[in-house]
Design a protein around this motif. Sequence first.
Motif, short mmCIF file in Angstrom:
data_model
loop_
_atom_site.label_atom_id
_atom_site.label_comp_id
_atom_site.label_asym_id
_atom_site.label_seq_id
_atom_site.Cartn_x
_atom_site.Cartn_y
_atom_site.Cartn_z
N PHE A 218 -25.36 8.64 -9.94
CA PHE A 218 -24.67 7.55 -9.26
C PHE A 218 -25.54 6.95 -8.16
O PHE A 218 -25.64 5.73 -8.00
N ALA A 219 -26.18 7.81 -7.38
CA ALA A 219 -27.05 7.33 -6.30
C ALA A 219 -28.20 6.50 -6.86
O ALA A 219 -28.57 5.46 -6.31
N ASP A 220 -28.76 6.95 -7.96
CA ASP A 220 -29.87 6.21 -8.59
C ASP A 220 -29.41 4.83 -9.03
O ASP A 220 -30.11 3.83 -8.82
N PHE A 221 -28.21 4.75 -9.61
CA PHE A 221 -27.67 3.46 -10.05
C PHE A 221 -27.42 2.54 -8.86
O PHE A 221 -27.80 1.37 -8.88
N CYS A 222 -26.78 3.08 -7.84
CA CYS A 222 -26.42 2.25 -6.68
C CYS A 222 -27.65 1.74 -5.94
O CYS A 222 -27.68 0.60 -5.46
N GLN A 223 -28.67 2.57 -5.86
CA GLN A 223 -29.86 2.20 -5.09
C GLN A 223 -30.84 1.34 -5.88
O GLN A 223 -31.58 0.55 -5.30
N GLN A 224 -30.81 1.48 -7.21
CA GLN A 224 -31.86 0.85 -8.00
C GLN A 224 -31.40 -0.32 -8.87
O GLN A 224 -32.16 -1.26 -9.08
N ARG A 225 -30.14 -0.27 -9.39
CA ARG A 225 -29.84 -1.19 -10.48
C ARG A 225 -28.54 -1.98 -10.37
O ARG A 225 -28.36 -2.96 -11.10
N GLN A 227 -27.29 -4.08 -8.40
CA GLN A 227 -27.38 -5.50 -8.03
C GLN A 227 -27.77 -6.37 -9.22
O GLN A 227 -27.45 -7.56 -9.27
N ARG A 228 -28.46 -5.78 -10.20
CA ARG A 228 -28.90 -6.54 -11.38
C ARG A 228 -28.11 -6.17 -12.63
O ARG A 228 -28.48 -6.58 -13.74
N TYR A 229 -27.04 -5.43 -12.45
CA TYR A 229 -26.28 -4.93 -13.60
C TYR A 229 -25.83 -6.07 -14.51
O TYR A 229 -25.96 -5.99 -15.74
N PRO A 236 -30.94 -3.00 -24.24
CA PRO A 236 -31.13 -1.56 -24.40
C PRO A 236 -32.53 -1.07 -24.05
O PRO A 236 -32.71 0.12 -23.77
N GLY A 237 -33.51 -1.97 -24.08
CA GLY A 237 -34.86 -1.57 -23.73
C GLY A 237 -35.12 -1.52 -22.25
O GLY A 237 -36.21 -1.15 -21.81
N VAL A 238 -34.11 -1.87 -21.45
CA VAL A 238 -34.21 -1.90 -19.99
C VAL A 238 -33.25 -0.88 -19.42
O VAL A 238 -32.15 -0.68 -19.93
N LYS A 239 -33.65 -0.21 -18.35
CA LYS A 239 -32.76 0.73 -17.67
C LYS A 239 -31.83 -0.07 -16.79
O LYS A 239 -32.09 -0.26 -15.59
N GLY A 240 -30.74 -0.57 -17.37
CA GLY A 240 -29.88 -1.49 -16.65
C GLY A 240 -28.48 -1.02 -16.39
O GLY A 240 -27.77 -1.61 -15.57
N VAL A 241 -28.03 0.04 -17.07
CA VAL A 241 -26.63 0.48 -16.94
C VAL A 241 -26.56 1.72 -16.06
O VAL A 241 -27.57 2.24 -15.58
N SER A 242 -25.35 2.22 -15.84
CA SER A 242 -25.17 3.32 -14.89
C SER A 242 -25.43 4.69 -15.50
O SER A 242 -25.76 5.63 -14.77
N TYR A 243 -25.24 4.85 -16.81
CA TYR A 243 -25.36 6.14 -17.49
C TYR A 243 -24.40 7.18 -16.90
O TYR A 243 -24.70 8.37 -16.85
N LEU A 244 -23.23 6.72 -16.48
CA LEU A 244 -22.24 7.61 -15.89
C LEU A 244 -21.08 7.92 -16.85
O LEU A 244 -20.14 8.62 -16.47
N GLU A 268 -22.19 -9.51 -7.38
CA GLU A 268 -21.94 -9.92 -8.76
C GLU A 268 -22.17 -8.77 -9.73
O GLU A 268 -21.42 -8.58 -10.68
N GLY A 269 -23.23 -7.99 -9.48
CA GLY A 269 -23.48 -6.85 -10.35
C GLY A 269 -22.40 -5.81 -10.24
O GLY A 269 -21.93 -5.27 -11.25
N ALA A 270 -21.98 -5.51 -9.01
CA ALA A 270 -20.95 -4.49 -8.81
C ALA A 270 -19.62 -4.90 -9.42
O ALA A 270 -18.91 -4.08 -10.02
N MET A 271 -19.25 -6.18 -9.31
CA MET A 271 -17.98 -6.62 -9.85
C MET A 271 -18.01 -6.66 -11.37
O MET A 271 -17.00 -6.42 -12.04
N CYS A 272 -19.17 -6.96 -11.93
CA CYS A 272 -19.31 -6.91 -13.39
C CYS A 272 -19.14 -5.47 -13.88
O CYS A 272 -18.46 -5.22 -14.88
N TRP A 273 -19.72 -4.53 -13.14
CA TRP A 273 -19.58 -3.11 -13.49
C TRP A 273 -18.14 -2.65 -13.31
O TRP A 273 -17.61 -1.89 -14.13
#
Length: 471
Positions: A218-225, A227-229, A236-244, A268-273
Amino acid sequence: MTSLPMSKVSLYWLRRDLRLEDNHALQQALASGRPVQCVFVFDSNILDTLSPADRRIGFIWQSLQEVQTSLRAAGGDLWCATGPAQDIIPRLAAQLDAEAVYVNEDYEPYARQRDQVVAQTLATMGKSLLSYKDQVIFARDELLTSSGKPFTVFTPYCNAWLKRLSPQHSQSLTMPSLAGRLRPPAGTPAMPDLAELGFAQAEPCLLTPGASGAQERFADFCQQRIQRYHQQRDYPGVKGVSYLSTHLRFGTISIRQLVQFASFDGGEGAMCWLKELIWREFYQQLLWHFPNIAAHSFKPQYRDLPFPNRQDWLESWQKGLSGYPLIDAAMRQLNQTGYMHNRLRMIAASFLVKDLLIDWRLGERYFAEKLLDFDLASNNGGWQWAASTGCDAQPYFRIFNPVTQSQKFDPDGRFIRRYVPELAALSDQAIHAPWQAKALPEGFVLGRDYPRPIVDHAEQRQLALALFGKQ
């Protein structure tokens, strides 16, 4: 601290809530004033239906080890048992003199039936099964239409969900200290190893199990991705989802924590998620209100479609040998890792039903066997969406083209090259449809090194339209 009375205990039964923090049923058990004994049952009614290679048991087992370590550090232990849960829990309640059994609600048909039996048995003993909402923000009848009926279309449900949400709904629970509140570990059975349970040793997992693994992810997703979710989640070739999803499935992380963070972030990324989390709850409430969809199409007109169900095509799809590179990469990812990217789940499902004309339930069953994050409500909902048989589904005449989907969501073939390495030398243009390529690498022979397509998409599309359109 005043010592707790030791004559009676409160029994906390872990199921799909494998964590000790922000846990509703455990919080209530600790507040009972009685010593708490935590128990997990490897339910034979479930285990007996699984393959010995099922990855989920290894994930559960490793997550439970972390729970056990924490309980021991606090002066207690985890009681583990194997057998039919509906028999074991009442027997254990009697053995330990538990006045009540505390659980977090589970909304799947088998779980509901099991819990009803346990509650009835406990009642005959003068004991109670106390259930609490924990895996969703809104459950059962908490969200209904203005006419008092269940929502069967996502957008109105989502709007109602967001309108109803308040900070209190997503506030993490304050947990009392475990120290001094647990039953001492006298005679607590040891956790069986995987071999004793009849399962293979856990393979190395892409996810670190347990609550600590969930928090790390979760920390990795919040800190890294996050915002661009909204920009990267479909690639699928990009590490873009939360994997949670696996951690949510087994409750190694709290849905309240995730919703609270997304709502607070508000980007925008957080609300999409957040909308993806709401989709999960939409399917949960749908299964609660319409449990028959676990085995049947939601739309009655599609319950008896005469699918040809060619076994050889089904097997080619399962093995990742359909001749369509993105489909094959998706299926090989599933087979190798127990995970499949969400965009690919939709494309692979559409291909099975609309191109191969195979009943969606056969595909759903295969995903259920292979997915580490398998959740009945979400898996069923996703398959019925792709198959156009669900309540809020893709219209039957909208059919994914596997080639254009590949070109759009894996444009440089990065994902395909990872899971279909025999195509690695093809150009970015040719890799999506090798049979259409003007030139192939020297020495590469289509039909020998990689299969030709087992069907023609354009032809199968017309057959699908005719099959569904007759209803």
